[in-house]
Write a protein that holds these residues in place. Structure first.
Motif, PDB file in Angstrom:
ATOM      1  N   LEU A 146       0.835  -1.188   0.000  1.00 31.49           N
ATOM      2  CA  LEU A 146       0.000   0.000   0.000  1.00 31.49           C
ATOM      3  C   LEU A 146       0.875   1.245   0.000  1.00 31.49           C
ATOM      4  O   LEU A 146       1.917   1.282   0.658  1.00 31.49           O
ATOM      5  CB  LEU A 146      -0.918   0.001   1.225  1.00 31.49           C
ATOM      6  N   VAL A 147       0.429   2.252  -0.741  1.00 32.45           N
ATOM      7  CA  VAL A 147       1.178   3.498  -0.908  1.00 32.45           C
ATOM      8  C   VAL A 147       0.340   4.637  -0.342  1.00 32.45           C
ATOM      9  O   VAL A 147      -0.814   4.812  -0.741  1.00 32.45           O
ATOM     10  CB  VAL A 147       1.504   3.750  -2.391  1.00 32.45           C
ATOM     11  N   ALA A 148       0.901   5.409   0.563  1.00 30.77           N
ATOM     12  CA  ALA A 148       0.193   6.549   1.138  1.00 30.77           C
ATOM     13  C   ALA A 148       0.415   7.783   0.274  1.00 30.77           C
ATOM     14  O   ALA A 148       1.549   8.145  -0.032  1.00 30.77           O
ATOM     15  CB  ALA A 148       0.688   6.812   2.560  1.00 30.77           C
ATOM     16  N   ASP A 149      -0.678   8.427  -0.128  1.00 27.36           N
ATOM     17  CA  ASP A 149      -0.597   9.646  -0.930  1.00 27.36           C
ATOM     18  C   ASP A 149      -0.685  10.844   0.006  1.00 27.36           C
ATOM     19  O   ASP A 149      -1.713  11.084   0.630  1.00 27.36           O
ATOM     20  CB  ASP A 149      -1.743   9.689  -1.944  1.00 27.36           C
ATOM     21  N   ILE A 150       0.410  11.590   0.108  1.00 28.46           N
ATOM     22  CA  ILE A 150       0.538  12.660   1.104  1.00 28.46           C
ATOM     23  C   ILE A 150       0.632  14.024   0.427  1.00 28.46           C
ATOM     24  O   ILE A 150       1.432  14.214  -0.502  1.00 28.46           O
ATOM     25  CB  ILE A 150       1.786  12.450   1.984  1.00 28.46           C
ATOM     26  N   HIS A 151      -0.194  14.946   0.881  1.00 26.18           N
ATOM     27  CA  HIS A 151      -0.102  16.357   0.491  1.00 26.18           C
ATOM     28  C   HIS A 151      -0.197  17.192   1.759  1.00 26.18           C
ATOM     29  O   HIS A 151      -1.081  16.968   2.595  1.00 26.18           O
ATOM     30  CB  HIS A 151      -1.230  16.752  -0.461  1.00 26.18           C
ATOM     31  N   PHE A 152       0.688  18.147   1.913  1.00 24.94           N
ATOM     32  CA  PHE A 152       0.617  19.180   2.961  1.00 24.94           C
ATOM     33  C   PHE A 152       0.898  18.691   4.393  1.00 24.94           C
ATOM     34  O   PHE A 152       1.003  19.515   5.280  1.00 24.94           O
ATOM     35  CB  PHE A 152      -0.770  19.855   2.985  1.00 24.94           C
ATOM     36  N   GLN A 153       1.009  17.407   4.629  1.00 22.55           N
ATOM     37  CA  GLN A 153       0.957  16.911   6.004  1.00 22.55           C
ATOM     38  C   GLN A 153       2.167  16.049   6.367  1.00 22.55           C
ATOM     39  O   GLN A 153       2.081  14.811   6.379  1.00 22.55           O
ATOM     40  CB  GLN A 153      -0.329  16.088   6.194  1.00 22.55           C
ATOM     41  N   PRO A 154       3.303  16.616   6.689  1.00 20.88           N
ATOM     42  CA  PRO A 154       4.459  15.822   7.111  1.00 20.88           C
ATOM     43  C   PRO A 154       4.169  14.941   8.321  1.00 20.88           C
ATOM     44  O   PRO A 154       4.647  13.801   8.397  1.00 20.88           O
ATOM     45  CB  PRO A 154       5.517  16.891   7.430  1.00 20.88           C
TER      46      PRO A 154
END
Length: 830
Positions: A146-154
């Motif tokens: 599974l791949v986590a798609d991250i925007h804006f949120q370290p």
């Protein structure tokens, strides 16, 4: 970092080059939408740091498909890199907080062939759900990474790294804050460098955690979501995309973390291809060997989405670039797997077979500049008589259609299949009409109807191209002769009576001197149909290199032909890869796709889709539509279809349909207008990248979008549909007849007694009811009456059943079910 260049962009000019705006001032930059980003010549500021000029090499070979060597990146049990098969990916569309729905969708994707599945993780609630999702999948026997798609949120990335095997970060918004398009000024390069140090403090903890837990990472740049600081140096250009990713890669390397790969996505296939080539070129120069993830973002749905993906992904795979791919469609995610698998198969077979031609060195193709080579269009000449050959080709790219004698048997259906408008039975060219037709056989002189149809087409500007040998046996006034180049090396042979123009056919195996001999011929175009077993993309590159090197101005049309009847998706993907992979380099003036077993109208529409996907010729509205994910605030498929239904008749207009703000203004750089989910049940409307109306209730948002288009003088009213012929109504009604009617049939037949006939004419016949239902859509085939007697069909569909009953009874078909082609109603048998 290389000295940044002026942000160049603009519209494609008539010469095929990109018309560039004046250079921007260095201190303050305001960004605006670019339709085709040309190149990346750095601006006139100094860069924070200098680096060596790139070598220019972007792939292992330009004359043979050889996979770019890479290291291996480990994503759980999946290995990504040149020593492994191309990994297939997709992304869920469920609310990540809905653990059950997300797990079910991941399993469907895995069952469909996904090697990895990406899941959006926009906040802490979603991150906490990710642990449950991972555990539940393990419990059900699914080890799919599974791949986590991250925007804006370290901080969210830090938490989800404990559960998922891979993290995707977007350099444009990982630490630069939410997307803005404000002006930014960097008078001092030290300020630019200082902000990089701030980014390091946000990013390094994630790198350390991924390294400790052996998690993989994708540094995934998007064309439309570059940070404001990068935009101020580079604009929304491929150079800015690469430099943005390299900032984060340098941080990873500083920490001795190498389990990462890159992506350079864009919704514009030309920009996407240029960015990936530049990425590969820079990695060759740096001696880096990180794998590459390929994708055309927001490709859309249906054939258009598949075509744009094939143009972008397929062309790179043919250069040996790409280790994992995703086809981003506005459809259910498991449906992405079939086109994904087909594209991967094309790339893997090309490498395994060593697809290519004899070694040659290109001298004219510039992978940094997508200016299109445009051939000299035909001009009218004395002696052409009543035939005007200026319409033979179109300046923005031409579509030619292959027509058979069977097609000519029904002129009205042929006119419509070619995209003509009809007025009192006469065809006229329209926006999406084929520019010319290609005939392998000519109707005999006594076939008045077929010849009249060809004459009417020629009068409307749709001329016939016919092999010279065929014209010598059966002349056709006004036809353009097709002559093999090797038969014209000593000069063009004499033309038959009534023919004054000719085209030259080449197959890609000609010598350079033979190709250069085109300068001594007066051909109106070249048809490039590669010989069987010859790699189209590599052979065509060689042909164009010779043509451009000799400064020949003759237009070149790509002619693709295959026997049999491949599936429609296969047709779209193979055509987009082989021909689109050339058009992205500006190599080609049009396309002729010849598949004798496929519907003529479909091939024409697909060909126009190819030209539009390659940013050549627009005949319909362009949509930038995100594939949906857990952030989406409305039913993207339903809304996209609603917008498409109401706005699909606006050629030259581009509309972005985005499910949320993440895929909103930042990722619709090519769009004129935007429809973006701003909050649940609320829509924000954009003009370019500027929001102009906020929080519109969804119920009226589509109408508000139309009103916005009208206010900017981009709206035209939809033309009323032409009255359909009896044949067309018949074919449509047949497809809607109830399953109960067809399920009782063992054999199917369509008969029609038209005006002037004493007996009904058989229109179509198939052995089974299911096939008959499909065949009734109008292949126009004709069967002798004696066959009707022999087949004794159990189903007959008549244009007007009542007068036919006695005729049917006489021929001992009283047991047949009879249906009316006009109404679809079932009638009792005679």
């Amino acid at each position: 970092m290389q000295a940044p260049t002026a942000c160049l962009g603009g519209e494609m000019g008539a010469s095929g080059r990109v018309n560039l705006p004046a250079p921007r001032s260095c201190g303050s930059v305001r960004h605006r939408r670019n339709i085709v980003q040309a190149v990346s010549a750095p601006a006139q500021q100094s860069a924070p740091a200098e680096k060596a000029a790139p070598s220019g090499k972007y792939c292992e070979s330009t004359w043979q498909t050889r996979r770019r060597p890479t290291r291996t990146v480990e994503v759980g049990p999946v290995r990504i890199g040149s020593e492994h098969k191309i990994a297939l990916q997709t992304m869920t569309t469920t609310d990540t907080r809905d653990v059950d729905a997300t797990v079910d969708q991941v399993m469907r994707c895995a069952d469909a062939g996904a090697d990895m599945v990406r899941i959006t993780v926009q906040g802490m609630q979603e991150a906490k759900a990710c642990g449950k999702i991972r555990d539940r999948l393990f419990q059900k026997g699914y080890s799919t990474p599974l791949v986590a798609d991250i925007h804006f949120q370290p901080k969210v990335a830090m938490l989800v790294a404990e559960a998922f095997e891979k993290i995707r970060i977007n350099p444009g918004n990982f630490s630069d804050g939410r997307k803005t398009f404000e002006e930014m000024t960097y008078d001092d390069p030290a300020q630019f460098a200082a902000e990089r140090e701030y980014m390091r403090t946000k990013f390094e903890p994630l790198v350390e955690k991924c390294k400790r837990l052996n998690r993989a990472m994708r540094i995934g740049t998007n064309h439309g979501s570059l940070s404001a600081r990068i935009l101020s140096f580079y604009g929304d250009t491929p150079r800015g995309m690469v430099e943005s990713a390299f900032e984060f890669a340098d941080m990873c390397r500083d920490m001795n973390y190498h389990n990462f790969l890159f992506s350079m996505k864009a919704s514009n296939p030309l920009v996407m291809v240029q960015a990936y080539r530049l990425l590969a070129e820079e990695m060759y120069a740096k001696k880096w060997d990180y794998p590459i993830h390929l994708g055309v973002t927001e490709a859309g749905e249906g054939e258009d989405g598949r075509m744009k993906s094939a143009i972008g992904i397929g062309s790179l795979l043919m250069d040996g670039i790409g280790d994992t791919i995703r086809v981003s469609l506005t459809e259910d995610p498991e449906l992405e797997m079939d086109p994904c698998r087909q594209l991967a198969g094309i790339g893997e077979r090309a490498v395994a077979e060593g697809l290519g031609v004899a070694e040659f060195h290109e001298t004219t193709r510039d992978t940094h500049d997508f200016g299109r080579r445009i051939g000299q269009l035909p001009e009218q000449r004395q002696g052409d008589g009543k035939y005007d050959y200026r319409s033979l080709l179109h300046r923005d790219g031409s579509v030619l259609s292959a027509v058979t004698l069977q097609d000519l048997a029904n002129p009205d259906l042929l006119y419509r299949a070619l995209g003509c408008k009809l007025a009192v039975g006469m065809p006229f060219k329209d926006l999406a009409t084929s520019d010319a037709i290609f005939l392998r056989d000519v109707p005999p002189a006594d076939d008045f109807e077929a010849r009249r149809a060809l004459s009417r087409l020629a009068e409307s500007g749709v001329h016939s191209i016919v092999p010279l040998a065929t014209l010598q046996q059966t002349p056709l006034p006004g036809a353009v002769a097709a002559i093999d180049l090797r038969d014209a090396l000593g000069g063009a042979p004499p033309l038959p009576e009534g023919t004054t123009r000719f085209v030259i056919t080449v197959d890609g195996t000609e010598t350079a001197d033979e190709i250069r001999s085109l300068k001594d011929l007066d051909a109106v175009m070249v048809l490039l149909r590669t010989a069987p077993g010859v790699s189209r993309i590599h052979a065509s590159r060689r042909v164009f290199d010779v043509i451009k090197g000799a400064d020949l101005q003759v237009p070149v049309i790509h002619h693709q032909w295959l026997p049999g009847k491949p599936e429609k998706d296969t047709l779209v993907i193979s055509t987009g890869t082989e021909i689109g992979g050339l058009l992205v380099d500006g190599l080609g003036d049009g396309v002729l796709v010849e598949y004798p077993q496929e519907d003529l109208s479909f091939l024409r529409v697909m060909s126009f889709g190819l030209l539009q996907g390659a940013r050549m010729r627009n005949i319909k509205t362009e949509y930038v539509s995100c594939p949906s994910c857990g952030r989406t605030l409305f039913d993207l498929q339903e809304v996209t279809e609603q917008i498409r239904t109401k706005t699909g008749h606006l050629p030259g207009v581009s509309i972005a349909v985005m499910g949320c703000i993440v895929n909103g203004p930042g990722e619709m750089a090519d769009a004129d207008f935007g429809y973006v989910g701003g909050a649940p049940g609320k829509i924000d409307l954009y003009v370019g990248k500027e929001v102009v109306r906020r929080a519109i209730p969804m119920e009226g948002a589509c109408d508000e979008l139309i009103e916005l288009i009208k206010q900017h003088d981009r709206w035209v009213e939809m033309e009323p549909e032409e009255e359909e012929s009896i044949e067309e109504r018949q074919h449509q009604v047949v497809t809607s007849i109830s399953d109960a009617f067809w399920s009782s049939a063992l054999e199917g037949m369509v008969i029609d007694r038209g005006a002037g006939r004493t007996e009904p004419q058989v229109v179509s016949s198939q052995a089974s009811a299911v096939l008959a239902r499909k065949a009734c859509r109008g292949d126009g085939s004709s069967i002798e009456q004696c066959q009707l007697q022999a087949l004794k069909p159990s189903v007959m569909l008549c244009v007007d059943p009542e007068p036919q009953l006695e005729w049917i009874k006489e021929r001992q078909h009283s047991g047949a079910l009879i249906g009316c082609a006009r109404t679809g109603e079932q009638h009792p048998s005679a």
